[in-house]
Every structure is written in structure tokens, then in C-alpha cells.
Design a protein around this motif. Sequence first.
Motif, short mmCIF file in Angstrom:
data_model
loop_
_atom_site.label_atom_id
_atom_site.label_comp_id
_atom_site.label_asym_id
_atom_site.label_seq_id
_atom_site.Cartn_x
_atom_site.Cartn_y
_atom_site.Cartn_z
N GLN A 21 50.00 20.63 41.72
CA GLN A 21 48.04 20.57 41.78
C GLN A 21 47.25 21.57 42.35
OE1 GLN A 21 47.48 19.53 38.15
NE2 GLN A 21 49.81 18.91 38.66
N ARG A 23 44.68 24.88 43.45
CA ARG A 23 43.34 25.38 42.23
C ARG A 23 43.49 26.87 43.64
NH1 ARG A 23 38.48 21.27 43.20
NH2 ARG A 23 39.56 20.32 44.92
N ASP A 26 44.00 32.92 41.28
CA ASP A 26 45.05 33.22 39.94
C ASP A 26 45.38 31.98 38.96
OD1 ASP A 26 46.09 36.36 39.02
OD2 ASP A 26 47.48 34.87 39.40
N ASP A 27 44.84 30.72 39.64
CA ASP A 27 45.41 29.91 38.62
C ASP A 27 43.94 29.28 37.88
OD1 ASP A 27 48.31 29.50 39.25
OD2 ASP A 27 47.27 28.76 40.78
N ASP A 29 40.32 29.93 35.49
CA ASP A 29 40.05 30.86 34.69
C ASP A 29 38.50 30.63 34.40
OD1 ASP A 29 39.67 33.22 32.65
OD2 ASP A 29 40.72 31.97 30.87
N GLU A 191 49.25 33.89 49.25
CA GLU A 191 48.86 34.43 47.99
C GLU A 191 48.22 35.87 48.98
OE1 GLU A 191 45.28 32.96 44.70
OE2 GLU A 191 45.16 32.11 46.53
N THR A 274 43.98 40.83 41.03
CA THR A 274 45.31 39.99 41.86
C THR A 274 45.56 41.66 42.56
OG1 THR A 274 44.70 38.11 40.23
CG2 THR A 274 46.57 37.73 41.64
#
Length: 805
Positions: A21, A23, A26-27, A29, A191, A274
Motif C-alpha cells: 500500500q 504511495r 509510479d503508482d 496518476d 525505485e 520514469t
Amino acid sequence: MSTPKKAGPSRIEDAALLTGQGRFLDDMDPLPGTLVATVVRSPHAHARITGVHLDAARSHPGVAAVIGPDEVLATLRPFPLSVKAPTPYYPTATDKTRFVGEPVVVVVAADRYSAEDAAELVEIEYEVLPAVVRTDQALEDDAPRLHDQADSNVATDRTFTFGEVDAAFDRAPHTVTGRYSFPRYSSMPMECYSVVADWQDRADGPEVTAWSNFHGPFSMAPVVAGCLGIPTSSLRLVVPADIGGSFGIKSAVYPYIALMALASKHAGRPVRWTEDRLEHLQASSSGSDRLMTFSAAVDADGVVSALRVDLVDNVGAYLRPPEPSTLYRCFGNITGAYRIDEVEIRARAVVTNKAPTGLNRGFGGQQLYFGLERLIDDIAAELGLDPADVRRRNLLNADQFPHATPSGGIYDSGDYHRAFELALENVDYDRLRKEQAVARENGEWMGIGMATIVDPSATNIGYVGLATPVQDRTAKRGKSGSTEHVRISVDLQGVVSVLLGTVPQGQGHATVARDVVAQHLGLPVEQVRPRVEMDTASTPWTISSGSYSSRFAPLLTSALLEAADGIAATIKLAAGVLLEADPDSLELADGHVRVIEDPDRSVAFRHAAGLVHWDPGSLPEGVSARLYEEAAFTPPQSKAASRTDQINSSLCYGFVAEVVVVRIDPETMRVSVENVSSVHDAGTILNQTLLDGQIHGALAQALGGALYEEMTYSDAGQPTAGTFMDYLCPTSAESCFPLISDHVVTPSPLTRLGAKGSGEGSSMSLPVAIANAVADALAPQGIAISSLPLHGNVLHQLLHQTKGT
């Protein structure tokens, strides 16, 4: 062994991360209709751009925009630099490409697949030029020139003298000199870089909003705005709660913020980019590699009276802000943990055909201490002394704090001898030396190394000013500061919200903030809710804000208490109305406000808060119904550089003592770490579990820099460690070595809780402690150690060079 430690409260950040979960950008929008960008990069380390052909890419289905050097030059300005150097830096190459992987063209399309396909249609014509990669070669007069406007590849060159250095060397019976090389390596985040940028043309001028996994420092905000040609107030930066790790590396995402903003302007839509792992290894950022010479004036007992330091940082193709910070971040603690009164420093940065450098965990400290602590061991070897004894004779004593260093640092507190002796005691140092003697008789290669370092925290950004000569600094316009901001509010049910001005990278800031505020307001932790997302349009911040240089524990917690003091005062006023008591006679405890002399007379914290919200008319006349406090903790000790080029480059100075035991297999030359004793003084310990986590993480990263990691290049400037097949990060298998971790606590008198930073210490001390241990193991073979990393291939080469084979 060290005594068992009491664990701190569990991290509140973990549940979301462990259940998927988190944040991450890339997750997310954040804007509908976002397009996707890909970057076309230079395959050459040094080449003049003679032609760029974009029509075929622009005609490809799904493509919304393609921008190249012409579009960059038409709209953007060079990034403002930290020093006046003729090395203009744009987010893409414009005239020449200066490192492999430098962006040249950006393709924007409806999806990544279309963008990648169109990128293959971009044609760029190059005139390949000679490259220069090595630092020593870049210093030569006839070296290939990276920037045509510059007289040489030296981007900055400053010399500082504090005290009678020449006289001290003339008096000293011994001069010990060492020449050392520190490698270029990075911190590999889970990331990679990610940006979503939106350019909006409004009636009063352009406005840019950018989401990115950028952790600060927010001194980069005016740098980006300067490139975009807009006021800083027209640039909004938004950072999600989770950024997938950084350790400084993601500070360098800012050129892509500007680049994707320009892409958005041309596409007329928000643009997402990304980075993939290949791009990251090739062209993101790393710590700078350094050549250095350290010379010490030493008496017969190994006591150092003077130090000469010559530092040359290889910053890659551009002096990219905040460079040359790596040269100056540890300026105030250039003498480390030792009593050295006379110091001379020469600090240079050279540009080469490598990727630009920037922040990396412990930045500046790894390089400094590799030279300084190798020098201490070289002094011991030359004088026939035990390296532990040389340190004992030079370490500052507990009664010498606060201690002023020649270069301007003010060490706030410490007991270096106690911490060092504890590190030795925890591995039974005398027994180890006896065991080593037996091992050598048996033909075994066993080594014992150590390091004793000062751990600076709460950086004073004024150190950047040292790169500019005094006569060129504008009067009354210096740079300084270690300010951190917070905001605390209380709702009508007594729930306390805490908005932090830092963006953590996994350190557990929310957990500590919750605990600190709850304890100060006498509340259960469940009644405090921290938030860590950064939005420059609504989160309190300043230029120095950000999660870097171990700022949270000393600075932000101090700001938390100052804001909580204001909340507590209002709550006591409201409770005084309900209890008909003098607010000065009240205290906050156990979720209540109670009379100190009569604890049974109390009112719930939430009821006092409710009165402010629901019945402010009942408050005493002149009292504001305010349950909302902002605080900016600004320590007065953080000043701009003086006219004598001295600066207190950090607010707090912790201490780390480490002892390392290694064995080397004579056949394979594999280095095995058999034991590490690590003692830290980070002032008041706020959360033992989190502190231990920081130490363990720093040790793992340091192990990589000592034994495995290096960003290598061919003589032509091609990266030769472009994947994890060649860039060797230690895994959990390599990082599992016996560890004895311990603590000494000398609270800082300068912070509200006495806390100092702790996130970088071992990343600075362990690489050189391992190097000292390897040097000790190889001394009977006549092999000297002057560089890192020390994996088997390197040691084989050193062995063959020593034997002349």
C-alpha cells in the motif's frame, strides 16, 4: 558483548509498505491525460552535435512532441551554478555531449511503447572528440577541454590556511605523507527517478507543477526555477510519502524536472517520465571520486601538530549544483576527531567525461576520512606505533568541548576516548593482537583496522559559500542556515496533526515525530497523526529544508517541540477556563490537563481543544482561538562563512569508533569480514530501533563502497559497470557479518532534545576501517593500500605489482 538494548516503539510506516500500500510516484496518476516520455541519450563520452533530425520521430503515430537542443535553447536557461565557472549546464546537451548517457532528445507519446519506437527514428550526427576520464589527466594543460569557454578543466580551485602551518612542519621531527584515491560509487535506490510535470501558461506567466521522488534539499527549487525562467513561487514541487530510497542520489532528479516541464509545454499535456535501471546506472548521479594528498607534521610520539590536505574531486561533465559541495560539506570537521591546530587545505574540482556527481550518503565524509584515517595508520606504521595508541594520543578529551577547529567547526559535545575504548573493549583488542601474531606465524593473512571519526549533522548550507573567494562574495548576501519547519494543529476532538517539512527515505520520521509530540503533549500516540508528504504550495519549507545531512533528529524534532509549546500553551489556557485554574498551574499528562498540585482536578485534552473550537468566546480576553502552530527552528550557531574563510559547517558533531577484523584468503584474495565493533555517539537516542536500523543500513552501504562497488569507465569514457552484473552491490549474504553495536550518549546542548544525526556515520567510517584492516593484513607481504574498492581482482593486481610479475 554489548548489553541488550530497549527497543523503541514499532514503526508506523511499515504496515503500508509490507502490504503493498505504499504511495510511490509510479503508482500514482496525479493528472488525467498524462503522456509518457522517453529520453534519447548520447552514446559518446565527448562529441560535438553536428545535426539533429526529428521529423521522422514527430510523424510517428501517437507522438505528441519531440524536443531537442533547439527547443531547450529557445526556452531554458543554464542552471544557476554554485560558483562562477564557465561550465554552462542545461538538462540536455546543446552544443556537445560530455558523457555517455547525457540526454539529447526527449520524445513524448501516448504510451511508453510508442515513445520508445519513435525514439529509434531520431537521428543525431556527432563529431567524436577525444575524451578525458581520469582526474590526474584532466589536470594536465593539454587535456581535452570539456567546456570551450573555460581555460582548463579545473572548475574551482581554492586554498585555505589556518595557523602557522609552515612553521609547524619545520619544527616537527617527522612528516608523514599519504596519497590516496577514493572511488566513484552510488546508492542504489529500489525505485529509480520518476517525474510527472505539468506546464501551464497563465495570464500572469507560466506555472509549473512537478511531482517527483525528490527528497530535497529545496535549495534546488530556485535552481530549477532559474532554468525554467520563472519565479520560484511559480514552481510547485510535490513529493509523495514514499520515494523508494535515495541516500542523496535523488537530489539529482531536478534536471529532469526542468526537462519534463519543457516537454509538457510542447506537448500541451502533463508528461510522465520514469527512469529504468540502465539509465540510472549510466547517467543519474553518484558520489564524486577523489584524489587526495594528506601530510602531517608529527612528533616522536605520533602527535599531529599540523595538517596539509590537497583534495581533487572529479565531478564529471558539469559542476552540477549543489557541487562543489562534496569538497566543503565537512570543512568544519576537516581535522576529524583530533587536536590539530594548524591546517592548510587546497580544494579543487575538475570536470571530466563522466556523469555528473552529487550527494551520496555521508557525502564528503567518506572521501575525507578515507584520507585522514589512512594517514593515521600510516603515521603508526612509519613510527612503529600501535594505531590505537596514535589515536589515543590525538583524540580530543571530554573536557575540551565545545571545541573550535581551525577551519571554524564548533564541536558541541563528546567523549571520544570513552567511545573508542568501548569499541576496543567489545572485541578485546589486546587478545586480537595476540591472535593475529599467532595467525601470522601460521601463514594466515589476518588484519585489524579501525577508524575514529566525527559525524557531522544538521548541515549549515553556508559552507557552499567557501567555493567563492571572499572578495567575490556580495556583502550582506551570504548564505547560511539549518532551518527546519513544522506545522501542528489540533482538531475539535483533540486529534493532533503534524505536518513535517522533511521528506523521509525510509528513516521513520513519522514514527519519531508522533512519539515526540505525543510525549510533549502528554497524549497517547494514537492521538497524534503525522504526515510526511511535501507540497511546496502548502507545506512549510525553506531553502535548507529536506531530508539530507542527518537533519531530522537535531533540527526537525527541535522545531516540533517549539510548535508543540504553542499548542500546549493554548490548551492550558482553555483547560484553565474549564477548571477555573491558573494555566501556569497546569500540566499535560495521560491525555488530560491537570492541576500539578492536585492531579485529581483534570479535564480531558480533547475537551480543552473542543472549547477552543466550539466556544472561543469563553477564552480570556485577548487570547486567540488558535490551535494551529508553525515553528521554524533556526540555530544561531549556523552562520555564513566568515571573512577569514571559517565556517561551522554543521550544527552538531557526533562520533563513531569502529574496529574491524578481516582475513584474506592468500589463494583467492577474497576478503572476509570476521568482526565489526561499532560505537556511536548520536546524542540523545530518540528511538533505539530506528537508530540501530540507520547504523546497520550505513554499514551495508559502506561495505559495498569498501569491497565491491565502483562506477568504472574505459579510457574512451564508456561506462563499464552499466548493469548489476558489473556494478556489484552487496546482498544480504555479503552484509551478514558479526557485529557488536554499542552507544555512548553525550547530549548536544544545541538541540531541544539533545539529539544529533545518526544516518551517515558508518557510511563514512567503515570503508576506511576495512581498508586499514586489509592494509594491516597485507603489510607482511609489502602491499600498500591507497584506494578502494578492495575486491579480489584489485588485491591480485596489487600482489603482482609488488612482486613485479
